[in-house]
Every structure is written in C-alpha cells, then in structure tokens.
Design a protein around this motif. Structure first.
Motif, PDB file in Angstrom:
ATOM      1  N   PHE A 244       0.861  -1.181   0.000  1.00 31.12           N
ATOM      2  CA  PHE A 244       0.000   0.000   0.000  1.00 31.12           C
ATOM      3  C   PHE A 244       0.897   1.232   0.000  1.00 31.12           C
ATOM      4  CE2 PHE A 244      -2.541  -3.270   2.106  1.00 31.12           C
ATOM      5  CZ  PHE A 244      -3.724  -3.169   1.401  1.00 31.12           C
ATOM      6  N   THR A 245       0.733   2.077  -1.033  1.00 32.40           N
ATOM      7  CA  THR A 245       1.426   3.361  -1.048  1.00 32.40           C
ATOM      8  C   THR A 245       0.379   4.448  -0.851  1.00 32.40           C
ATOM      9  OG1 THR A 245       1.263   3.949  -3.399  1.00 32.40           O
ATOM     10  CG2 THR A 245       3.006   2.381  -2.779  1.00 32.40           C
ATOM     11  N   ASN A 246       0.819   5.685  -0.823  1.00 37.74           N
ATOM     12  CA  ASN A 246      -0.138   6.781  -0.700  1.00 37.74           C
ATOM     13  C   ASN A 246      -0.865   7.058  -2.014  1.00 37.74           C
ATOM     14  OD1 ASN A 246       2.293   7.709  -1.811  1.00 37.74           O
ATOM     15  ND2 ASN A 246       1.966   9.790  -1.068  1.00 37.74           N
ATOM     16  N   LYS A 247      -0.527   6.327  -3.101  1.00 34.45           N
ATOM     17  CA  LYS A 247      -1.157   6.555  -4.397  1.00 34.45           C
ATOM     18  C   LYS A 247      -1.841   5.329  -4.995  1.00 34.45           C
ATOM     19  CE  LYS A 247       1.969  10.254  -5.688  1.00 34.45           C
ATOM     20  NZ  LYS A 247       1.060  11.364  -5.831  1.00 34.45           N
ATOM     21  N   ARG A 248      -1.426   4.109  -4.599  1.00 29.91           N
ATOM     22  CA  ARG A 248      -1.951   2.889  -5.221  1.00 29.91           C
ATOM     23  C   ARG A 248      -1.693   1.669  -4.361  1.00 29.91           C
ATOM     24  NH1 ARG A 248       2.893   1.644  -9.586  1.00 29.91           N
ATOM     25  NH2 ARG A 248       4.492   2.632  -8.323  1.00 29.91           N
ATOM     26  N   LEU A 249      -2.329   0.596  -4.784  1.00 28.56           N
ATOM     27  CA  LEU A 249      -2.054  -0.729  -4.240  1.00 28.56           C
ATOM     28  C   LEU A 249      -1.197  -1.426  -5.280  1.00 28.56           C
ATOM     29  CD1 LEU A 249      -2.442  -3.146  -2.343  1.00 28.56           C
ATOM     30  CD2 LEU A 249      -4.635  -3.568  -3.462  1.00 28.56           C
ATOM     31  N   LEU A 250      -0.047  -1.928  -4.882  1.00 32.24           N
ATOM     32  CA  LEU A 250       0.886  -2.574  -5.795  1.00 32.24           C
ATOM     33  C   LEU A 250       0.991  -4.050  -5.429  1.00 32.24           C
ATOM     34  CD1 LEU A 250       3.003  -2.226  -8.076  1.00 32.24           C
ATOM     35  CD2 LEU A 250       4.671  -1.700  -6.298  1.00 32.24           C
ATOM     36  N   LEU A 251       0.607  -4.926  -6.364  1.00 28.52           N
ATOM     37  CA  LEU A 251       0.709  -6.365  -6.174  1.00 28.52           C
ATOM     38  C   LEU A 251       1.966  -6.851  -6.877  1.00 28.52           C
ATOM     39  CD1 LEU A 251      -2.995  -7.344  -6.907  1.00 28.52           C
ATOM     40  CD2 LEU A 251      -1.945  -6.826  -4.704  1.00 28.52           C
ATOM     41  N   VAL A 252       2.805  -7.574  -6.169  1.00 28.17           N
ATOM     42  CA  VAL A 252       4.063  -8.077  -6.705  1.00 28.17           C
ATOM     43  C   VAL A 252       3.971  -9.596  -6.759  1.00 28.17           C
ATOM     44  CG1 VAL A 252       6.568  -8.153  -6.424  1.00 28.17           C
ATOM     45  CG2 VAL A 252       5.288  -6.132  -5.668  1.00 28.17           C
TER      46      VAL A 252
ATOM     47  N   LYS B  63      -8.816   4.483  -6.727  1.00 27.03           N
ATOM     48  CA  LYS B  63     -10.129   4.817  -7.279  1.00 27.03           C
ATOM     49  C   LYS B  63     -10.770   3.632  -7.988  1.00 27.03           C
ATOM     50  CE  LYS B  63      -8.333   6.697 -11.591  1.00 27.03           C
ATOM     51  NZ  LYS B  63      -8.198   7.866 -12.422  1.00 27.03           N
ATOM     52  N   SER B  64      -9.981   2.591  -8.343  1.00 29.33           N
ATOM     53  CA  SER B  64     -10.519   1.395  -8.997  1.00 29.33           C
ATOM     54  C   SER B  64     -11.104   0.394  -8.013  1.00 29.33           C
ATOM     55  CB  SER B  64      -9.421   0.696  -9.803  1.00 29.33           C
ATOM     56  OG  SER B  64      -8.971   1.529 -10.834  1.00 29.33           O
ATOM     57  N   ILE B  65     -10.844   0.591  -6.731  1.00 30.69           N
ATOM     58  CA  ILE B  65     -11.369  -0.319  -5.716  1.00 30.69           C
ATOM     59  C   ILE B  65     -12.800   0.098  -5.403  1.00 30.69           C
ATOM     60  CG2 ILE B  65     -11.112  -1.173  -3.351  1.00 30.69           C
ATOM     61  CD1 ILE B  65      -8.081  -0.639  -3.656  1.00 30.69           C
ATOM     62  N   THR B  66     -13.759  -0.793  -5.709  1.00 24.33           N
ATOM     63  CA  THR B  66     -15.164  -0.456  -5.499  1.00 24.33           C
ATOM     64  C   THR B  66     -15.607  -0.731  -4.069  1.00 24.33           C
ATOM     65  OG1 THR B  66     -15.877  -2.627  -6.298  1.00 24.33           O
ATOM     66  CG2 THR B  66     -15.774  -0.824  -7.904  1.00 24.33           C
ATOM     67  N   HIS B  67     -15.121  -1.803  -3.494  1.00 25.79           N
ATOM     68  CA  HIS B  67     -15.371  -2.072  -2.072  1.00 25.79           C
ATOM     69  C   HIS B  67     -14.423  -3.151  -1.579  1.00 25.79           C
ATOM     70  CE1 HIS B  67     -18.041  -5.119  -3.930  1.00 25.79           C
ATOM     71  NE2 HIS B  67     -17.991  -5.769  -2.776  1.00 25.79           N
ATOM     72  N   PHE B  68     -14.384  -3.302  -0.263  1.00 20.23           N
ATOM     73  CA  PHE B  68     -13.503  -4.296   0.338  1.00 20.23           C
ATOM     74  C   PHE B  68     -14.153  -4.833   1.601  1.00 20.23           C
ATOM     75  CE2 PHE B  68     -12.248  -0.168   1.935  1.00 20.23           C
ATOM     76  CZ  PHE B  68     -12.109  -0.362   3.302  1.00 20.23           C
ATOM     77  N   SER B  69     -13.709  -6.010   2.015  1.00 21.15           N
ATOM     78  CA  SER B  69     -14.210  -6.576   3.268  1.00 21.15           C
ATOM     79  C   SER B  69     -13.053  -7.167   4.056  1.00 21.15           C
ATOM     80  CB  SER B  69     -15.265  -7.660   2.996  1.00 21.15           C
ATOM     81  OG  SER B  69     -14.677  -8.804   2.421  1.00 21.15           O
ATOM     82  N   VAL B  70     -13.215  -7.140   5.356  1.00 24.21           N
ATOM     83  CA  VAL B  70     -12.246  -7.726   6.268  1.00 24.21           C
ATOM     84  C   VAL B  70     -13.003  -8.645   7.206  1.00 24.21           C
ATOM     85  CG1 VAL B  70     -10.638  -7.246   8.146  1.00 24.21           C
ATOM     86  CG2 VAL B  70     -10.685  -5.761   6.150  1.00 24.21           C
ATOM     87  N   GLU B  71     -12.557  -9.875   7.288  1.00 23.57           N
ATOM     88  CA  GLU B  71     -13.153 -10.843   8.203  1.00 23.57           C
ATOM     89  C   GLU B  71     -12.095 -11.201   9.234  1.00 23.57           C
ATOM     90  OE1 GLU B  71     -14.185 -15.461   7.826  1.00 23.57           O
ATOM     91  OE2 GLU B  71     -15.355 -14.182   6.480  1.00 23.57           O
TER      92      GLU B  71
END
Length: 124
Positions: free
Chosen positions: A46-54, A72-80
């Motif tokens: 997690f950066t201050n501008k994007r989520l980077l998957l490596v 802005k591309s993330i529409t929603h998220f959940s945490v269980e």
C-alpha cells in the motif's frame, strides 16, 4: 513469517525500509510506501497513491509481475477477523470491472485492522 504460514497462504507484514530497497525504483515522485504484506514470495504493498501487487514467478522468482491498482478502482472491500476457532483473518478487495475479488489470508495475530484502516483512508 513461518514456513508453514507461507504454505497456508497467510500474509505477514514486511518492514517498509526493506520494501523501499526492493521496489523503490518503481515509485513515482511523491509516492511513499505506507505498509506491505508478503505471502510466500508475493507481496501486496500500500502506497499513498496505489495498491501494488508483486507476483514473483517461476522457480527462481527472477520473473516478476507488478500490478498497480489505483485506489479509485477499488469499489469495495471486506475484512473478516479471526474468531475463537478460526486460524486466520481474510481481506477481499473488489475492483471495478471484475466479478471476483482479490483475496488474501492473514495470520490470526496479524494487524488486519491496520490494513482495513489503510484501505479506508485511501478508498473512502
């Protein structure tokens, strides 16, 4: 992160300074790493501008795919969170234009609440 946790797909937090050495040349001006997590050889940062998957690929891990997701591309998220008998917590992130979420498992004692706070800070 223990070997067994890695085999089970559980994520663990990675030191920000270590991540900066690993991917610092991928960051744009003004971009800073907030936090990062590793599952075996793969990471999500997690950066201050994007989520980077490596995604490290192959036997040696020399081939690497970097997947940038603007918040802005993330529409929603959940945490269980983990319960009394659960061994892990789970994070799911839905992106615009996709039906299936990106999912990651965290160890029971991982800072899943911090991940939720980071996402909420940049997505909401």
């Amino acid at each position: 992160m223990g070997f067994l946790d890695g085999l089970m797909g559980n994520a663990s937090e990675v030191d920000v300074q270590k991540l900066e050495k690993e991917i610092g040349d991928l960051l744009v001006d003004g971009e800073e790493i907030e936090s990062g997590y590793k599952v075996l050889r793969d990471s999500f940062i997690f950066t201050n501008k994007r989520l980077l998957l490596v995604d490290k690929q192959g036997m040696t891990g020399k081939k690497v795919e970097y997947h940038s997701i603007p918040y802005k591309s993330i529409t929603h998220f959940s945490v269980e969170t983990a319960g009394s008998f659960d061994m892990d917590s789970e994070l799911k992130i839905w992106l615009s234009g996709t039906n299936e979420p990106i999912g990651k498992l965290f160890k029971k004692d991982s800072p899943i609440e911090e991940v939720q706070t980071t996402l909420a800070t940049y997505v909401l």
